[in-house]
Every structure is written in structure tokens, then in C-alpha cells.
Design a protein around this motif. Structure first.
Motif, PDB file in Angstrom:
ATOM      1  N   ASN A   8       0.858  -1.012   0.093  1.00  0.00           N
ATOM      2  CA  ASN A   8      -0.080  -0.051   0.025  1.00  0.00           C
ATOM      3  C   ASN A   8       0.813   1.170  -0.094  1.00  0.00           C
ATOM      4  N   ILE A   9       1.820   1.331   0.669  1.00  0.00           N
ATOM      5  CA  ILE A   9       2.739   2.424   1.055  1.00  0.00           C
ATOM      6  C   ILE A   9       3.604   2.710  -0.440  1.00  0.00           C
ATOM      7  N   ALA A  10       4.123   1.564  -1.057  1.00  0.00           N
ATOM      8  CA  ALA A  10       4.656   1.722  -2.255  1.00  0.00           C
ATOM      9  C   ALA A  10       3.892   2.213  -3.377  1.00  0.00           C
ATOM     10  N   ASP A  11       2.618   1.683  -3.316  1.00  0.00           N
ATOM     11  CA  ASP A  11       1.617   2.044  -4.437  1.00  0.00           C
ATOM     12  C   ASP A  11       1.066   3.624  -4.239  1.00  0.00           C
ATOM     13  N   ALA A  12       1.148   3.961  -2.815  1.00  0.00           N
ATOM     14  CA  ALA A  12       0.690   5.225  -2.704  1.00  0.00           C
ATOM     15  C   ALA A  12       1.730   6.513  -3.071  1.00  0.00           C
ATOM     16  N   ILE A  13       3.008   5.972  -2.766  1.00  0.00           N
ATOM     17  CA  ILE A  13       4.079   6.823  -3.075  1.00  0.00           C
ATOM     18  C   ILE A  13       4.312   6.954  -4.520  1.00  0.00           C
ATOM     19  N   TYR A  14       4.603   5.911  -5.067  1.00  0.00           N
ATOM     20  CA  TYR A  14       4.671   5.911  -6.728  1.00  0.00           C
ATOM     21  C   TYR A  14       3.254   6.221  -7.351  1.00  0.00           C
ATOM     22  N   GLY A  15       2.041   6.199  -6.922  1.00  0.00           N
ATOM     23  CA  GLY A  15       0.836   6.585  -7.522  1.00  0.00           C
ATOM     24  C   GLY A  15       0.552   8.058  -7.155  1.00  0.00           C
ATOM     25  N   SER A  16       1.542   8.747  -6.639  1.00  0.00           N
ATOM     26  CA  SER A  16       1.240  10.430  -6.542  1.00  0.00           C
ATOM     27  C   SER A  16       2.278  11.035  -7.151  1.00  0.00           C
ATOM     28  N   ARG A  17       2.178  12.270  -7.598  1.00  0.00           N
ATOM     29  CA  ARG A  17       2.951  13.182  -8.224  1.00  0.00           C
ATOM     30  C   ARG A  17       4.119  13.511  -6.949  1.00  0.00           C
ATOM     31  N   LYS A  18       3.689  13.739  -5.756  1.00  0.00           N
ATOM     32  CA  LYS A  18       4.480  14.214  -4.798  1.00  0.00           C
ATOM     33  C   LYS A  18       4.326  13.340  -3.305  1.00  0.00           C
ATOM     34  N   THR A  19       5.243  13.373  -2.553  1.00  0.00           N
ATOM     35  CA  THR A  19       5.110  12.914  -1.127  1.00  0.00           C
ATOM     36  C   THR A  19       5.395  14.277  -0.189  1.00  0.00           C
ATOM     37  N   ILE A  20       4.130  14.312   0.765  1.00  0.00           N
ATOM     38  CA  ILE A  20       4.578  15.178   1.506  1.00  0.00           C
ATOM     39  C   ILE A  20       4.636  14.412   2.990  1.00  0.00           C
ATOM     40  N   CYS A  21       5.877  14.807   3.581  1.00  0.00           N
ATOM     41  CA  CYS A  21       6.287  13.985   4.900  1.00  0.00           C
ATOM     42  C   CYS A  21       5.873  15.301   5.961  1.00  0.00           C
ATOM     43  N   VAL A  22       5.126  15.027   6.782  1.00  0.00           N
ATOM     44  CA  VAL A  22       4.590  15.714   7.954  1.00  0.00           C
ATOM     45  C   VAL A  22       5.569  15.264   9.180  1.00  0.00           C
ATOM     46  N   ILE A  23       6.726  16.041   9.299  1.00  0.00           N
ATOM     47  CA  ILE A  23       7.687  15.596  10.222  1.00  0.00           C
ATOM     48  C   ILE A  23       7.463  16.260  11.776  1.00  0.00           C
ATOM     49  N   SER A  24       7.503  15.251  12.920  1.00  0.00           N
ATOM     50  CA  SER A  24       7.444  15.684  14.104  1.00  0.00           C
ATOM     51  C   SER A  24       8.446  14.811  15.036  1.00  0.00           C
ATOM     52  N   ARG A  25       8.307  14.919  16.154  1.00  0.00           N
ATOM     53  CA  ARG A  25       9.215  14.082  17.009  1.00  0.00           C
ATOM     54  C   ARG A  25       8.874  12.716  16.923  1.00  0.00           C
ATOM     55  N   ARG A  26       7.181  12.712  16.998  1.00  0.00           N
ATOM     56  CA  ARG A  26       6.420  11.374  16.955  1.00  0.00           C
ATOM     57  C   ARG A  26       6.779  10.726  15.639  1.00  0.00           C
ATOM     58  N   TYR A  27       7.007  11.576  14.564  1.00  0.00           N
ATOM     59  CA  TYR A  27       7.150  10.964  13.272  1.00  0.00           C
ATOM     60  C   TYR A  27       8.385  10.150  13.024  1.00  0.00           C
TER      61      TYR A  27
END
Length: 209
Positions: A101-120
Motif C-alpha cells: 500500500n505504501i509503495a503504491d501510494a508513493i509511486y501513484g502520487s506526483r509528490k509525497t508530503i512528509c509531515v515531520i514531528s518528534r513522533r514521526y
């Protein structure tokens, strides 16, 4: 006979211990290798046929930061800007392994937005997501990754995260805390990042605010 039984028993015990140690220390390396294999397959598939992207962006975030994603990011990008986002809880295909699912989502989208926090940074799954996104970034050499920091994180806290530090050396990022009351500038810069063409990955857009 007793000696052979002893040898067989000891061999079984040793194999069990080795299997347990392998699982404990190397299981995430195996998962990461599987991620990269899936990413390679996705990349090869997209190179062979020009498939239209299903989403404008896949949003990678920790579930502790979901309120910000649902209350701030989602209304702005989908309702106001008309984007189509891919979110874990809503768009992942039920029954499919999460790594696929993750690979499909990343490659099936023009961009990836990573929302970075300490929890992340503390999350194993978020770490895998940004690693796959980084693999795509460096492999395709295209502007496909956007970093959004939800909180100020000291440089020393980032030192163990080699992939992220490598990306930050080459790219700018958006900071939600620095936006403060000037959130319209934040959203404008995010809009520019999403609208940017698939240019070279090392073309460092000015995102910091």
C-alpha cells in the motif's frame, strides 16, 4: 544413538536461537529491503508505461499528528485548492499488505508530503515511508518530495536519521511553527511546491518561512 539425539537437539536449539536473534535485530532491515524491492518494481513499471498519477500527493504522517492533517492540511489542499490526497486511513486498499500500500501510494502520487514531528521520527513505519520516498527521489532525480515540519526539532535530534539529514542538506522545507499568524504564506509556498514540475531533485526551491 544418544549422541546423535544430543547433536540433533543442540542443532535445533541453536537454529531456534539464531532465528530469534535474526528476527529481533534484522527484521526491519528485511522489511526495508522488501520496501526497496517494491519501489524498484513500481519504478520499473512506471518507466515502461506512462501511467497517470492517481493522486496529487501522498501524505506521510504519524497518527498522533492526524488532527493537524485532518483539520488544517486536508481542508486547505482538498477543499480550497482542489487537490486529491492519498491518506492511510481513507485510501489504502483493505487486505493488501501495508508495505505494498505504501509503495503504491508513493509511486501513484506526483509528490509525497512528509509531515515531520518528534513522533514521526520515532515511528518505524514513518521511517520506512520516508526511506521509500527518498529512494524514489534519488532514483528518479525529480522534485517529488516535500518536507513539512510541525515543530522545531534540534539538529542533534536529527543526527541518527541519515536519510532525512541527507535530504535536508539538498532541499528546503516548510515550517509550520515559523508560519505563526502568517499561515497564508505557508499555504502559498506549499501550493508552489505542489505545482512545481518534475524538475531536478537538487533544484532547491525556497520554502523556508
Amino acid at each position: 544413538m544418544s549422541f546423535l539425539l544430543y547433536i540433533n537437539t543442540m542443532s535445533l536449539v541453536l537454529l531456534t536461537l539464531m532465528g530469534a536473534l535474526f528476527y529481533h535485530f534484522l527484521r526491519w532491515q528485511v522489511v526495508y529491503a522488501y520496501y526497496l524491492f517494491l519501489a524498484y518494481l513500481q519504478d520499473s513499471k512506471l518507466r515502461n508505461r506512462q501511467t497517470a498519477y492517481s493522486y496529487d500527493a501522498f501524505v506521510s504522517y504519524n497518527f498522533h499528528d492526524e488532527p493537524w492533517v485532518l483539520e488544517k492540511l486536508l481542508p486547505e489542499l482538498e477543499d480550497h485548492q482542489g487537490r486529491r490526497l492519498c491518506l492511510h486511513h481513507r485510501d489504502f486498499q483493505p487486505g493488501k499488505p501495508i508495505v505494498e500500500n505504501i509503495a503504491d501510494a508513493i509511486y501513484g502520487s506526483r509528490k509525497t508530503i512528509c509531515v515531520i514531528s518528534r513522533r514521526y521520527l520515532e515511528s518505524e513505519w514513518c521511517s520506512r515511508e520516508i526511506q521509500v520516498a527518498s529512494f524514489r527521489l534519488f532514483d528518479e532525480q525529480k522534485d517529488v518530495l516535500i518536507l513539512v515540519f510541525l515543530e522545531e526539532i534540534p539538529a542533534q535530534m536529527l543526527s541518527p536519521y541519515h536519510s532525512l539529514r541527507r535530504i535536508l542538506k539538498r532541499r528546503s522545507y516548510l515550517s509550520w511553527p515559523r508560519a505563526r499568524e502568517h499561515t497564508e504564506i505557508f499555504w502559498q509556498k506549499l501550493r508552489v511546491a505542489l505545482d512545481s514540475t518534475d524538475g531536478p531533485a537538487d533544484q532547491n526551491h525556497v520554502l523556508n518561512i
